[in-house]
Design an enzyme around this catalytic site. Sequence first.
Site, PDB file in Angstrom:
ATOM      1  N   PHE A  67       2.545 -44.338  -2.496  1.00 32.38           N
ATOM      2  CA  PHE A  67       2.989 -45.736  -2.451  1.00 32.38           C
ATOM      3  C   PHE A  67       3.194 -46.135  -0.986  1.00 32.38           C
ATOM      4  CE2 PHE A  67       4.772 -43.546  -6.150  1.00 32.38           C
ATOM      5  CZ  PHE A  67       4.231 -44.269  -7.204  1.00 32.38           C
ATOM      6  N   CYS A 120      14.390 -48.014  -4.968  1.00 33.30           N
ATOM      7  CA  CYS A 120      14.867 -49.298  -4.438  1.00 33.30           C
ATOM      8  C   CYS A 120      15.314 -50.221  -5.565  1.00 33.30           C
ATOM      9  CB  CYS A 120      13.794 -49.964  -3.585  1.00 33.30           C
ATOM     10  SG  CYS A 120      12.295 -50.396  -4.488  1.00 33.30           S
TER      11      CYS A 120
END
Length: 398
Positions: free
Chosen positions: A232, A342
């Site tokens: 990612f 996150c």
Amino acid sequence: MLKAILRKGRDSSVRRFHPWVFSGAIAQIEGNPSEGDLVGVYSAEGEYLASGHYRIGSIAVRILSFAANPESPDFWTETIGAAYRARADAGLTDPEGKTDCYRLVHGEGDGLPGLVIDYYAGVCVLQAHSVGMFRAKGAVTEALKTVYGDSLKAVYDKSSSTAPFKAGLELVDGYLYESPDFRRGPVTVREGGHKFIVDWTEGQKTGFFLDQRENRALVERYARGRRVLNLFCYTGGFSVYALAGGAGRVESVDSSAKAVALLERNVELNFGPDAPHKSLCCDAIEYLSGVEEGAFDLVIVDPPAFAKHHGVLKNALRAYQRLNAAAISKVASGGFVFTFSCSQVVDREAFSLAVFSAAAQTGRRVRILSRLGQPADHAVNIYHPEGEYLKGLLLYVE
């Protein structure tokens, strides 16, 4: 002023300076506020407590001020100026130093719920997450011009993906201010002495993930001589730092072709065309499943938010467990895994438990070397612990 009068006994959180008033705590609304209007918050006994933007939803008021006049002519300049001084005191605002990009305003952390402003070498990119902040863009822009003076090159509004789709908002991104010598287009910024091209018009969020600055520097410390896999990867922040730290080779994986193209430009910008780096545009989880065990000595797992609300929390935790089990099982003996979440609704304890379960699933011996988080410019209001959204662990795997 429009008034939100609280139920008896429901004012304790406001008195503790928590910046949210939930709809269930409100006994009545005096007046007929529209989404984004300024309302005063009063106790059941009629005592003024705070003022903030009215919102239709579970969070009914996002508090801007616990003083009596939150929208005086100087309110925005004083509040944004205070945010700037906090960054200056943290050593982030020196244009001659190694870093010229940082988060200027971090919502509740800077007393401005619903507003994010990132600074990129003279350009401020803002995102409004509420109708109230969307309507305040003009005042915010004027405050930025006052705070930065002639050094401000432009202000860009990128709220189309964040502001609520209601109240007849015209959600079109664009420039709110441009200095006479400003040229539109991506800029090259410096972070930790490394260069990155930031494209706020086409990139995700405001163009760059500033919240990983300190964790990228930690990867640089651990990368020397190691084979690094960056999952990612977006535009390659961790990859650039790993190469700067002397990684033997780096592979960067992301499903966005635009992100990978910018990643490749960032690698070449810092290290030329012959860097020991390979980029792949594909699904990171699928790619990891095909990696041979022991192929990498350091793996970075920094996925997008798996849970944006509590309704999908259980599914998100299962996804974090599966992803981390795959990373832990594939890293070489004596290797490191930097893993992050996150998702704001996933707290630190829940994330740690998901990673613990992943490690147990692999049967390998795993140590936690560091617990990681967000940097100083993504400050958490001590009265609003929900603002601590970035959680991370540095793992040592035998």
